[in-house]
Design a protein around this motif. Structure first.
Motif, PDB file in Angstrom:
ATOM      1  N   ASN A 103       0.383  -0.867   0.003  1.00 51.99           N
ATOM      2  CA  ASN A 103       0.028   0.223  -0.322  1.00 51.99           C
ATOM      3  C   ASN A 103       0.723   1.430   0.020  1.00 51.99           C
ATOM      4  OD1 ASN A 103      -2.040  -2.221   0.280  1.00 51.99           O
ATOM      5  ND2 ASN A 103      -2.902  -1.463   1.928  1.00 51.99           N
ATOM      6  N   ASP A 104       0.833   2.133   0.684  1.00 48.49           N
ATOM      7  CA  ASP A 104       2.032   3.387   0.981  1.00 48.49           C
ATOM      8  C   ASP A 104       3.490   3.290   1.581  1.00 48.49           C
ATOM      9  OD1 ASP A 104      -1.044   5.350   3.057  1.00 48.49           O
ATOM     10  OD2 ASP A 104      -0.420   4.375   1.169  1.00 48.49           O
ATOM     11  N   MET A 105       3.289   4.050   0.894  1.00 48.78           N
ATOM     12  CA  MET A 105       5.497   3.789   0.828  1.00 48.78           C
ATOM     13  C   MET A 105       5.746   5.002   1.376  1.00 48.78           C
ATOM     14  SD  MET A 105       6.618   1.023  -2.106  1.00 48.78           S
ATOM     15  CE  MET A 105       8.266   0.431  -1.534  1.00 48.78           C
TER      16      MET A 105
ATOM     17  N   ALA B   6       8.360  11.882   3.290  1.00 48.92           N
ATOM     18  CA  ALA B   6       7.478  12.437   2.271  1.00 48.92           C
ATOM     19  C   ALA B   6       6.786  11.144   1.832  1.00 48.92           C
ATOM     20  CB  ALA B   6       7.992  12.368   1.171  1.00 48.92           C
ATOM     21  N   ILE B   7       5.138  10.656   1.191  1.00 52.29           N
ATOM     22  CA  ILE B   7       4.843   9.491   0.985  1.00 52.29           C
ATOM     23  C   ILE B   7       4.296   9.544  -0.043  1.00 52.29           C
ATOM     24  CG2 ILE B   7       1.839   9.864   2.331  1.00 52.29           C
ATOM     25  CD1 ILE B   7       2.907   7.309   4.020  1.00 52.29           C
ATOM     26  N   ILE B   8       3.229   7.806  -0.288  1.00 52.97           N
ATOM     27  CA  ILE B   8       2.747   8.106  -2.239  1.00 52.97           C
ATOM     28  C   ILE B   8       2.118   6.815  -1.806  1.00 52.97           C
ATOM     29  CG2 ILE B   8       5.007   6.414  -2.960  1.00 52.97           C
ATOM     30  CD1 ILE B   8       3.958   7.620  -5.604  1.00 52.97           C
ATOM     31  N   SER B   9       1.121   6.468  -1.775  1.00 52.22           N
ATOM     32  CA  SER B   9       0.043   5.549  -2.404  1.00 52.22           C
ATOM     33  C   SER B   9       0.122   4.612  -3.223  1.00 52.22           C
ATOM     34  CB  SER B   9      -1.442   6.291  -2.159  1.00 52.22           C
ATOM     35  OG  SER B   9      -2.028   6.557  -3.575  1.00 52.22           O
ATOM     36  N   SER B  10      -0.459   3.035  -3.842  1.00 50.89           N
ATOM     37  CA  SER B  10      -0.515   2.642  -4.176  1.00 50.89           C
ATOM     38  C   SER B  10      -0.623   3.250  -5.804  1.00 50.89           C
ATOM     39  CB  SER B  10      -0.777   1.224  -4.327  1.00 50.89           C
ATOM     40  OG  SER B  10      -2.003   1.655  -4.109  1.00 50.89           O
TER      41      SER B  10
ATOM     42  N   SER C  28       8.709   9.484  -5.684  1.00 52.56           N
ATOM     43  CA  SER C  28       7.424   8.854  -6.915  1.00 52.56           C
ATOM     44  C   SER C  28       8.249   7.045  -6.390  1.00 52.56           C
ATOM     45  CB  SER C  28       8.199   8.320  -8.083  1.00 52.56           C
ATOM     46  OG  SER C  28       9.826   8.275  -8.442  1.00 52.56           O
ATOM     47  N   ARG C  29       7.255   5.928  -7.508  1.00 49.74           N
ATOM     48  CA  ARG C  29       7.473   4.517  -7.487  1.00 49.74           C
ATOM     49  C   ARG C  29       6.909   3.509  -8.465  1.00 49.74           C
ATOM     50  NH1 ARG C  29       2.735   2.629  -3.148  1.00 49.74           N
ATOM     51  NH2 ARG C  29       3.041   0.517  -3.731  1.00 49.74           N
TER      52      ARG C  29
ATOM     53  N   ALA D 203       7.456   1.448   4.158  1.00 49.33           N
ATOM     54  CA  ALA D 203       6.208   0.451   3.876  1.00 49.33           C
ATOM     55  C   ALA D 203       4.878  -0.256   4.356  1.00 49.33           C
ATOM     56  CB  ALA D 203       7.032  -0.388   2.855  1.00 49.33           C
ATOM     57  N   ASP D 204       3.638   0.011   3.918  1.00 55.31           N
ATOM     58  CA  ASP D 204       3.080  -1.189   3.963  1.00 55.31           C
ATOM     59  C   ASP D 204       2.456  -1.910   3.521  1.00 55.31           C
ATOM     60  OD1 ASP D 204       0.864   2.097   5.604  1.00 55.31           O
ATOM     61  OD2 ASP D 204       2.139   0.795   6.465  1.00 55.31           O
TER      62      ASP D 204
END
Length: 122
Positions: free
Chosen positions: A32-34, A49-53, A70-71, A97-98
């Motif tokens: 999920n979130d990273m 900073a956090i980014i969702s899937s 970014s991911r 990371a979740d």
């Protein structure tokens, strides 16, 4: 088990740039979130900073306009592009990371990397 391995830290002069990477591996069903967090000496760990899937992002006010998260979902990797670095950015940066694992699909669990040092100094 899940492993997160960060890379890309180092010494940079004020005003310089660095890109951090964090690759997740192991028994992964879905991530999920990273996010990226940092901890300076004598201070608590803070969210950078956090980014969702799905690609939604959120930043700490102190890094807005300078850092970009970014991911690459295919590679289970998250990046942090850091520009215009200042001595206040000097810290150990951690990837979090979740992760939903096949043996425990009820809800995601938070996994952490070992951290990578970012030193901003002339």
């Amino acid at each position: 088990q899940v492993q997160l391995v960060e890379s890309g830290g180092g010494l940079v002069q004020p005003g310089g740039s660095l890109t951090l990477s964090c690759a997740a591996s192991g028994s992964i069903f879905r991530i999920n979130d990273m996010g990226w967090y940092r901890q300076a000496p004598g201070k608590q760990r803070e969210l950078v900073a956090i980014i969702s899937s799905g690609g939604g992002t959120s930043y700490a006010d102190s890094v807005k306009g300078r850092f970009t998260i970014s991911r690459d979902n295919a590679k289970n990797t998250v990046y942090l592009q850091m520009n215009s670095l200042t001595p206040e950015d000097w810290a150990v940066y951690y990837c979090g990371a979740d992760v939903i694992t096949p043996d425990f699909i009820l809800y995601p669990r938070r996994f952490w990397g070992q951290g990578t040092q970012v030193t901003v100094s002339s």
